[in-house]
Motif scaffolding. Structure first.
Motif, PDB file in Angstrom:
ATOM      1  N   THR A  42      62.280  44.068  51.922  1.00  0.00           N
ATOM      2  CA  THR A  42      61.239  43.046  51.914  1.00  0.00           C
ATOM      3  C   THR A  42      60.831  42.785  50.470  1.00  0.00           C
ATOM      4  O   THR A  42      60.718  43.714  49.667  1.00  0.00           O
ATOM      5  N   PRO A  43      60.630  41.534  50.125  1.00  0.00           N
ATOM      6  CA  PRO A  43      60.236  41.256  48.745  1.00  0.00           C
ATOM      7  C   PRO A  43      58.841  41.780  48.460  1.00  0.00           C
ATOM      8  O   PRO A  43      57.914  41.627  49.254  1.00  0.00           O
ATOM      9  N   ARG A  44      58.721  42.459  47.350  1.00  0.00           N
ATOM     10  CA  ARG A  44      57.424  42.982  46.951  1.00  0.00           C
ATOM     11  C   ARG A  44      56.756  41.991  46.010  1.00  0.00           C
ATOM     12  O   ARG A  44      57.426  41.254  45.299  1.00  0.00           O
ATOM     13  N   PRO A  45      55.425  41.990  45.992  1.00  0.00           N
ATOM     14  CA  PRO A  45      54.747  41.097  45.063  1.00  0.00           C
ATOM     15  C   PRO A  45      55.060  41.468  43.621  1.00  0.00           C
ATOM     16  O   PRO A  45      55.292  42.629  43.295  1.00  0.00           O
ATOM     17  N   SER A  46      55.067  40.469  42.811  1.00  0.00           N
ATOM     18  CA  SER A  46      55.368  40.685  41.398  1.00  0.00           C
ATOM     19  C   SER A  46      54.266  41.510  40.752  1.00  0.00           C
ATOM     20  O   SER A  46      53.084  41.274  40.960  1.00  0.00           O
ATOM     21  N   ALA A  47      54.647  42.454  39.952  1.00  0.00           N
ATOM     22  CA  ALA A  47      53.689  43.296  39.245  1.00  0.00           C
ATOM     23  C   ALA A  47      53.754  43.007  37.756  1.00  0.00           C
ATOM     24  O   ALA A  47      53.702  43.909  36.933  1.00  0.00           O
ATOM     25  N   SER A  48      53.845  41.734  37.426  1.00  0.00           N
ATOM     26  CA  SER A  48      53.926  41.374  36.014  1.00  0.00           C
ATOM     27  C   SER A  48      52.561  41.557  35.358  1.00  0.00           C
ATOM     28  O   SER A  48      51.528  41.556  36.023  1.00  0.00           O
ATOM     29  N   PRO A  49      52.530  41.692  34.070  1.00  0.00           N
ATOM     30  CA  PRO A  49      51.255  41.877  33.371  1.00  0.00           C
ATOM     31  C   PRO A  49      50.290  40.701  33.565  1.00  0.00           C
ATOM     32  O   PRO A  49      49.079  40.887  33.610  1.00  0.00           O
ATOM     33  N   VAL A  50      50.849  39.517  33.728  1.00  0.00           N
ATOM     34  CA  VAL A  50      49.990  38.340  33.928  1.00  0.00           C
ATOM     35  C   VAL A  50      49.272  38.428  35.265  1.00  0.00           C
ATOM     36  O   VAL A  50      48.064  38.187  35.353  1.00  0.00           O
ATOM     37  N   SER A  51      49.973  38.791  36.313  1.00  0.00           N
ATOM     38  CA  SER A  51      49.339  38.879  37.628  1.00  0.00           C
ATOM     39  C   SER A  51      48.340  40.037  37.685  1.00  0.00           C
ATOM     40  O   SER A  51      47.307  39.943  38.344  1.00  0.00           O
ATOM     41  N   ILE A  52      48.629  41.120  36.993  1.00  0.00           N
ATOM     42  CA  ILE A  52      47.693  42.245  36.944  1.00  0.00           C
ATOM     43  C   ILE A  52      46.426  41.838  36.191  1.00  0.00           C
ATOM     44  O   ILE A  52      45.306  42.106  36.634  1.00  0.00           O
ATOM     45  N   ALA A  53      46.593  41.153  35.055  1.00  0.00           N
ATOM     46  CA  ALA A  53      45.424  40.706  34.287  1.00  0.00           C
ATOM     47  C   ALA A  53      44.600  39.706  35.074  1.00  0.00           C
ATOM     48  O   ALA A  53      43.361  39.731  35.036  1.00  0.00           O
ATOM     49  N   LEU A  54      45.261  38.818  35.799  1.00  0.00           N
ATOM     50  CA  LEU A  54      44.544  37.845  36.614  1.00  0.00           C
ATOM     51  C   LEU A  54      43.756  38.539  37.723  1.00  0.00           C
ATOM     52  O   LEU A  54      42.602  38.184  37.992  1.00  0.00           O
ATOM     53  N   GLY A  55      44.346  39.525  38.345  1.00  0.00           N
ATOM     54  CA  GLY A  55      43.653  40.262  39.390  1.00  0.00           C
ATOM     55  C   GLY A  55      42.455  41.039  38.873  1.00  0.00           C
ATOM     56  O   GLY A  55      41.409  41.116  39.516  1.00  0.00           O
ATOM     57  N   VAL A  56      42.593  41.609  37.692  1.00  0.00           N
ATOM     58  CA  VAL A  56      41.499  42.389  37.107  1.00  0.00           C
ATOM     59  C   VAL A  56      40.376  41.476  36.618  1.00  0.00           C
ATOM     60  O   VAL A  56      39.201  41.813  36.712  1.00  0.00           O
ATOM     61  N   ALA A  57      40.719  40.295  36.119  1.00  0.00           N
ATOM     62  CA  ALA A  57      39.722  39.397  35.534  1.00  0.00           C
ATOM     63  C   ALA A  57      38.985  38.560  36.575  1.00  0.00           C
ATOM     64  O   ALA A  57      37.961  37.952  36.256  1.00  0.00           O
ATOM     65  N   THR A  58      39.449  38.508  37.794  1.00  0.00           N
ATOM     66  CA  THR A  58      38.838  37.649  38.807  1.00  0.00           C
ATOM     67  C   THR A  58      37.430  38.102  39.177  1.00  0.00           C
ATOM     68  O   THR A  58      36.508  37.278  39.202  1.00  0.00           O
ATOM     69  N   ALA A  59      37.225  39.357  39.451  1.00  0.00           N
ATOM     70  CA  ALA A  59      35.912  39.855  39.880  1.00  0.00           C
ATOM     71  C   ALA A  59      34.828  39.653  38.818  1.00  0.00           C
ATOM     72  O   ALA A  59      33.742  39.161  39.147  1.00  0.00           O
ATOM     73  N   PRO A  60      35.063  39.970  37.544  1.00  0.00           N
ATOM     74  CA  PRO A  60      34.014  39.729  36.550  1.00  0.00           C
ATOM     75  C   PRO A  60      33.684  38.247  36.367  1.00  0.00           C
ATOM     76  O   PRO A  60      32.531  37.891  36.125  1.00  0.00           O
ATOM     77  N   ILE A  61      34.685  37.388  36.504  1.00  0.00           N
ATOM     78  CA  ILE A  61      34.421  35.953  36.355  1.00  0.00           C
ATOM     79  C   ILE A  61      33.559  35.456  37.504  1.00  0.00           C
ATOM     80  O   ILE A  61      32.603  34.696  37.301  1.00  0.00           O
ATOM     81  N   ILE A  62      33.855  35.877  38.713  1.00  0.00           N
ATOM     82  CA  ILE A  62      33.038  35.475  39.863  1.00  0.00           C
ATOM     83  C   ILE A  62      31.626  36.028  39.719  1.00  0.00           C
ATOM     84  O   ILE A  62      30.648  35.333  39.993  1.00  0.00           O
ATOM     85  N   ALA A  63      31.499  37.263  39.280  1.00  0.00           N
ATOM     86  CA  ALA A  63      30.171  37.848  39.069  1.00  0.00           C
ATOM     87  C   ALA A  63      29.403  37.087  37.993  1.00  0.00           C
ATOM     88  O   ALA A  63      28.196  36.859  38.123  1.00  0.00           O
ATOM     89  N   ALA A  64      30.081  36.657  36.946  1.00  0.00           N
ATOM     90  CA  ALA A  64      29.423  35.897  35.882  1.00  0.00           C
ATOM     91  C   ALA A  64      28.943  34.537  36.385  1.00  0.00           C
ATOM     92  O   ALA A  64      27.855  34.076  36.023  1.00  0.00           O
ATOM     93  N   VAL A  65      29.725  33.897  37.225  1.00  0.00           N
ATOM     94  CA  VAL A  65      29.317  32.596  37.789  1.00  0.00           C
ATOM     95  C   VAL A  65      28.092  32.777  38.669  1.00  0.00           C
ATOM     96  O   VAL A  65      27.130  32.000  38.580  1.00  0.00           O
ATOM     97  N   TRP A  66      28.097  33.778  39.537  1.00  0.00           N
ATOM     98  CA  TRP A  66      26.933  34.014  40.402  1.00  0.00           C
ATOM     99  C   TRP A  66      25.696  34.361  39.586  1.00  0.00           C
ATOM    100  O   TRP A  66      24.600  33.888  39.875  1.00  0.00           O
ATOM    101  N   THR A  67      25.869  35.184  38.559  1.00  0.00           N
ATOM    102  CA  THR A  67      24.739  35.572  37.723  1.00  0.00           C
ATOM    103  C   THR A  67      24.184  34.376  36.965  1.00  0.00           C
ATOM    104  O   THR A  67      22.966  34.201  36.882  1.00  0.00           O
ATOM    105  N   SER A  68      25.065  33.542  36.437  1.00  0.00           N
ATOM    106  CA  SER A  68      24.586  32.372  35.697  1.00  0.00           C
ATOM    107  C   SER A  68      23.850  31.402  36.607  1.00  0.00           C
ATOM    108  O   SER A  68      22.859  30.796  36.203  1.00  0.00           O
ATOM    109  N   ARG A  69      24.287  31.257  37.839  1.00  0.00           N
ATOM    110  CA  ARG A  69      23.570  30.391  38.790  1.00  0.00           C
ATOM    111  C   ARG A  69      22.192  30.956  39.102  1.00  0.00           C
ATOM    112  O   ARG A  69      21.218  30.215  39.188  1.00  0.00           O
TER     113      ARG A  69
END
Length: 71
Positions: free
Chosen positions: A9-36
């Protein structure tokens, strides 16, 4: 003996870009909620202070009771 086909079965890509995107998503969402929340609080503070100081901007009205009694 025949080789057996392997099905993987194909596994999801574990490239550095996808890892960085996954790690950066939660802080960005938290920053948007906090700014609102901060924006809503500042707007409410501004409206409250406007209501508080509204009386300071009104002109002084001098009311003379004697003139009212004579009429």
């Amino acid at each position: 003996m025949e080789p057996t086909p392997t099905t993987s079965t194909p596994r999801p890509s574990a490239s550095p870009v996808s890892i960085a995107l996954g790690v950066a998503t939660a802080p960005i969402i938290a920053a948007v909620w906090t700014s609102r929340a901060v924006l809503a609080s500042l707007v409410e503070l501004g409206e409250t202070s406007e209501e508080l100081f509204r009386g300071d901007r009104l002109p002084m009205l001098f009311y003379n009771d004697e003139e009212e009694i004579r009429r």
